[in-house]
Design an enzyme around this catalytic site. Sequence first.
Site, mmCIF file in Angstrom:
data_model
loop_
_atom_site.group_PDB
_atom_site.id
_atom_site.type_symbol
_atom_site.label_atom_id
_atom_site.label_comp_id
_atom_site.label_asym_id
_atom_site.label_seq_id
_atom_site.Cartn_x
_atom_site.Cartn_y
_atom_site.Cartn_z
ATOM 1 N N PHE A 54 0.814 -1.223 0.000
ATOM 2 C CA PHE A 54 0.000 0.000 0.000
ATOM 3 C C PHE A 54 0.842 1.265 0.000
ATOM 4 O O PHE A 54 0.354 2.336 -0.359
ATOM 5 C CB PHE A 54 -0.972 -0.010 1.190
ATOM 6 N N LYS A 55 2.112 1.161 0.363
ATOM 7 C CA LYS A 55 2.966 2.358 0.399
ATOM 8 C C LYS A 55 3.082 2.993 -0.995
ATOM 9 O O LYS A 55 3.329 4.186 -1.123
ATOM 10 C CB LYS A 55 4.363 2.009 0.919
ATOM 11 N N ASP A 56 2.881 2.167 -2.043
ATOM 12 C CA ASP A 56 2.928 2.718 -3.405
ATOM 13 C C ASP A 56 1.902 3.818 -3.613
ATOM 14 O O ASP A 56 2.105 4.731 -4.413
ATOM 15 C CB ASP A 56 2.640 1.616 -4.443
ATOM 16 N N LEU B 197 3.660 6.824 -2.053
ATOM 17 C CA LEU B 197 5.056 7.055 -2.452
ATOM 18 C C LEU B 197 5.246 7.136 -3.958
ATOM 19 O O LEU B 197 6.318 7.472 -4.436
ATOM 20 C CB LEU B 197 5.953 5.983 -1.831
ATOM 21 N N THR C 272 7.938 0.756 3.169
ATOM 22 C CA THR C 272 8.202 2.161 2.824
ATOM 23 C C THR C 272 9.511 2.292 2.054
ATOM 24 O O THR C 272 9.588 3.011 1.055
ATOM 25 C CB THR C 272 8.259 3.037 4.090
#
Length: 494
Positions: free
Chosen positions: A111-113, A116, A146
């Site tokens: 989900f960091k995509d 980010l 991350t």
Amino acid sequence: MELSYQSTRGGEAGVTASQAILKGLAADGGLFMPSFIPKLDRSMKELSLMTYQETAYEVMKLFLTDFTEAELKSCINQAYDSKFDTEEIAPLSRADGAYYLELYHGSTIAFKDMALSILPHLMTTAAKKNEVKNKIVILTATSGDTGKAAMAGFADVEGTEIIVFYPKDGVSPVQELQMVTQKGENTHVAAIHGNFDDAQTGVKKIFNDKEFAKLLEEKGYQLSSANSINIGRLVPQIVYYVYAYAKLLLNEEIKEGEEINVAVPTGNFGNILAAYFAKLMGAPIKTLICASNENKVLFDFFQTGTYDRNREFILTTSPSMDILISSNLERLIYLSAGGDATANADLMKALGESGSYSVTSEMRERMKGFVGGFASEAENKAAIKKLFEDTGYLIDTHTGVASTVYSNYKEETKDDTKTVIASTASPYKFSRSVLEAIEGNQETKDEFEIIDHLSRVSGIVIPQAVEEIRTAEVRHTTVCDADQMKEAVLGFLN
């Protein structure tokens, strides 16, 4: 009223969105917060007809008020493009009575995509706006996701360097391989002897070191962060809860104005805080279910009102949540103190000095929309296995924690409000743990044998992000102690 940003500890105010993004952390060690939480100016009915990109603009324009429409739309369109393997960017899947919001279809399968992918574009736009001449050094600690997502986002972005620290034995083999094989002339990675909290504390110490900042300034560098302490990380995360609600409405799963619950696997508290911001903006969210693994510092906090990190650190099969210092909780503490920066600063000082603090009954009352729950390792495994056997739907170990906590919550409260569960990573990111949940202990040591076997068992195609690291060259081999992180930063920049 013009929205600006201030530190949760009172040392800075009247900061623009672009300045807050560039700084990452406030000079007094606090986190930047908007001067007020803006209300959505589009109805959910209007939002339900929009694409992910259009929804992102409608949410983010309210927070990033010094970005022009053209600048913000350019950032959004560059971020949410063909690197996502589904057209919807964040599809909703229904399984066993809940709605799983799949946030892992980007280039690093986590989900960091979602945040980010856009942060590098926001940051380089912010640098131009503020006429920054220095090279921006992104300094980040990661519990696994991350780091890779930030490096993928910032790789070879002009005017930036990115340095990532991760706990040597505290990430999955796929997470580690994704980081150490990352390409890009400006990407740097170091494993540290210690856990994620050691890495995060080390990074915060570097940010708060005025002498070090001066030294970097002389060399033409300035620090910023890609962790969720950066408001440029948090704001894009709000989008997917607004989007999820709008899509449920479009699909006639809910009526306009009907409340939903949201369950989020939680470590650093950024993702669930974004859902809270969506609620404060007007998204009809009733209860925020904060799901912890066996490192249940947040569960205990919501139960008792006391945050206490003085406890054993447990390595689990959901390593991105193996955290005892949840940085973003500070933003909730600040809000629940009615924006009293002095009260918040005192609590954070107590956390730094004694490792714990307690909030007042009034503050607890303001947080009553949150409930905490936790899942043991055994419960998490059982939940993954049961969901797969009953429905054919496969989830990773972090989503398994949220799924378990949601089931327990529903059983205890009999609350049958429709619920969105944040599905934060592809099962392939934690393939051994997922396969062992389904089939029991695996003898093979080879990670890619496990991955291939999981694909045969599940029928789910192996993502490109995993195929790429199968044969990728290891480019990053630095290992250091937590107290050598500053030296490592200088080494990378020299």
